[in-house]
Motif scaffolding. Structure first.
Motif, short mmCIF file in Angstrom:
data_model
loop_
_atom_site.label_atom_id
_atom_site.label_comp_id
_atom_site.label_asym_id
_atom_site.label_seq_id
_atom_site.Cartn_x
_atom_site.Cartn_y
_atom_site.Cartn_z
N PRO A 94 0.89 -1.32 0.04
CA PRO A 94 0.02 0.11 -0.05
C PRO A 94 1.13 1.27 0.05
N VAL A 95 0.44 2.11 -0.87
CA VAL A 95 1.04 3.63 -0.79
C VAL A 95 -0.04 4.58 -0.14
N PHE A 96 0.17 5.08 1.18
CA PHE A 96 -0.85 5.93 1.63
C PHE A 96 -0.92 7.28 1.09
N VAL A 97 -2.09 7.89 0.96
CA VAL A 97 -2.41 8.96 0.38
C VAL A 97 -3.19 9.87 1.40
N ASP A 98 -2.99 11.07 1.47
CA ASP A 98 -3.84 12.22 2.39
C ASP A 98 -5.13 12.11 1.78
N VAL A 99 -6.02 12.87 2.66
CA VAL A 99 -7.50 12.92 2.37
C VAL A 99 -7.68 14.69 2.22
N ASP A 100 -8.67 14.99 1.70
CA ASP A 100 -9.15 16.18 1.48
C ASP A 100 -9.85 16.84 2.74
N PRO A 101 -9.26 17.84 3.39
CA PRO A 101 -9.79 18.32 4.69
C PRO A 101 -11.22 18.72 4.88
N ALA A 102 -11.80 18.99 3.62
CA ALA A 102 -13.32 19.17 3.66
C ALA A 102 -14.35 17.99 3.63
N THR A 103 -14.06 16.90 2.55
CA THR A 103 -14.71 15.88 2.20
C THR A 103 -14.37 14.57 2.89
N TYR A 104 -13.02 14.55 3.46
CA TYR A 104 -12.28 13.46 3.63
C TYR A 104 -12.00 12.42 3.01
N LEU A 105 -12.35 12.72 1.63
CA LEU A 105 -12.19 11.76 0.53
C LEU A 105 -10.51 11.90 0.07
N VAL A 106 -10.16 10.94 -0.64
CA VAL A 106 -8.79 11.03 -1.32
C VAL A 106 -8.47 12.20 -1.92
N ASP A 107 -7.30 12.88 -1.41
CA ASP A 107 -6.92 13.92 -1.97
C ASP A 107 -6.07 13.53 -3.28
N LEU A 108 -6.93 14.19 -4.52
CA LEU A 108 -6.25 13.77 -5.77
C LEU A 108 -4.90 14.39 -6.14
N ALA A 109 -4.82 15.61 -5.65
CA ALA A 109 -3.33 16.20 -5.89
C ALA A 109 -2.39 15.47 -5.15
N ASP A 110 -2.61 14.88 -3.88
CA ASP A 110 -1.72 14.06 -3.20
C ASP A 110 -1.44 12.83 -3.78
N LEU A 111 -2.44 12.20 -4.22
CA LEU A 111 -2.24 11.16 -5.10
C LEU A 111 -1.36 11.20 -6.47
N GLU A 112 -1.67 12.24 -7.12
CA GLU A 112 -0.63 12.38 -8.13
C GLU A 112 0.69 12.44 -7.59
N ARG A 113 1.03 13.30 -6.69
CA ARG A 113 2.30 13.41 -6.25
C ARG A 113 3.03 12.02 -5.71
N ARG A 114 2.06 11.15 -5.05
CA ARG A 114 2.55 10.04 -4.59
C ARG A 114 2.82 8.95 -5.81
N VAL A 115 2.12 9.06 -6.83
CA VAL A 115 2.32 8.33 -7.83
C VAL A 115 3.62 8.54 -8.65
#
Length: 373
Positions: free
Chosen positions: A100-121
């Motif tokens: 697993p590669v852990f990704v942070d979440v959006d502070p408003a919706t608590y759903l996966v932070d897509l910008a952080d996802l791109e950085r971690r990919v």
């Protein structure tokens, strides 16, 4: 008197004739594993989800593991997953030897932070140790992820997308129901879910005919054309017929229960949103409201006061996955995912079920307002 956090007893009392009749029909015909109710349920669920295939399985965890197995994901592969979720999402990855590669979440919706996802990919590709293969997005607390945006990122990097809809079945994204938003959707029928059976259970949705056939094989020990024609490594992931019968009895009232959950959530937000941080509802989305989760700074003190007032609460989740003992080797330690870490210290879920009266909802809100001061 303490209020129920989830009221399965009242639901059963209301649906008792339907549930009992469905269960006794199974007892009469005696086909307890993959009996006719299972196929009937799969048809009903597929239609509701807008998916070509629905495959019921033994648990929501199996529903996550099986698509990864079907894609051949294993050692040396990276699967991206939000850190703020239940353990099963990361567990499914590690059980197959993938990372697993852990990704942070959006502070408003608590759903996966897509910008952080791109950085971690990008960082995973640059490191060269793991091959990025998939992303499991979690529809946390019942709110669907923005799958069109996620799919665009996945397509750019060759990632397979799985929707972890363990909490969101019954939700929708701009008119499209959960179950049709990603190439594969996994859900859970754990008893406390918006649509729950009386044990463990889950389902997988897909429009991919070939993938559906592989999943059917995996579900029964890798079976091929006959019972002892073993063509792949599989699981014992079959769905019990009695559990299918329970869900068939619950389905006719499911839409009404979802509406009742939504009314309760709106009631809470109308009373509390000027006092504390309440859930964000983006336009065009329908939330299944598996949980109604507030965010408070002094969470433990607030929780204690609510308990004294007879208002039960729950914490989903007290530890982000990258800091859990079982997964620390796959994370970057404390401070690496600041939103997930802050949420784990501050979130608190209030009673959420379709049978909470307006008076009891006001009792909850009054207690929260008094607790936060």
């Amino acid at each position: 008197m303490s209020l129920p956090f989830v009221d399965l007893k009242q639901q059963y009392a209301r649906l008792k004739p339907l549930i009992d009749a469905r269960i006794h029909a199974v007892l009469d015909h005696g086909q307890y594993i993959l009996g006719p109710e299972v196929a009937e349920l799969e048809g009903e669920l597929a239609q509701r989800a807008g998916a070509r295939h629905c495959l019921t399985v033994a648990s929501g965890t199996d529903a996550l593991i099986m698509p990864l197995m079907a894609r051949g994901i294993g050692p040396g592969d990276a699967v991206f997953v939000p850190a703020f979720t239940f353990t099963a999402t990361a567990e499914a990855i590690l059980l197959l030897g993938a990372s697993p590669v852990f990704v942070d979440v959006d502070p408003a919706t608590y759903l996966v932070d897509l910008a952080d996802l791109e950085r971690r990919v990008a960082a995973t590709k640059a490191a060269g140790r793991l091959a990025p293969k998939a992303v499991i997005a979690v529809d946390l607390f019942g709110l669907p992820v923005d799958y069109p945006k996620l799919q665009a990122i996945a397509d750019a990097h060759g990632l397979f997308v799985i929707d972890d809809a363990a909490q969101s079945f019954g939700g929708a994204f701009h008119g499209r129901p959960v179950g049709s938003l990603a190439p594969v959707t996994a859900t859970s029928f754990y008893p406390a879910k918006p649509l729950g059976c009386y044990g463990d259970g889950g389902a997988i949705f897909t429009d991919d005919d070939d993938l559906a056939e592989i999943l059917k094989s995996i579900r029964v020990h890798g079976e091929g054309k006959s019972r002892y024609d073993t063509v792949r490594v599989g699981l014992n992931a079959r769905f019990d017929t009695i559990q299918a019968a329970v869900l068939l009895a619950k389905l006719p009232s499911f839409s009404d229960e979802l509406e009742a959950r939504d009314r309760l959530a709106r009631h809470y937000s109308a009373r509390l949103s000027n006092r504390i941080q309440t859930p964000v509802m983006p336009d065009g989305l329908i939330c299944a409201w598996a949980q109604y989760t507030i965010r408070v700074a002094d969470r433990d003190a607030v929780r204690a006061k609510l308990g004294e007032a007879g208002v039960p609460t729950a914490i989903y989740y007290p530890t982000p996955m990258h800091l859990a003992e079982a997964y620390r080797a796959h994370g970057e330690g404390e401070g690496s995912l600041p939103v997930s870490e802050a949420l784990s210290r501050e979130v608190l879920s209030l009673p959420m079920h379709p049978f909470l009266s307006d008076a009891d909802a006001d009792r909850v809100c009054d207690a929260v307002i008094a607790a936060v001061g």
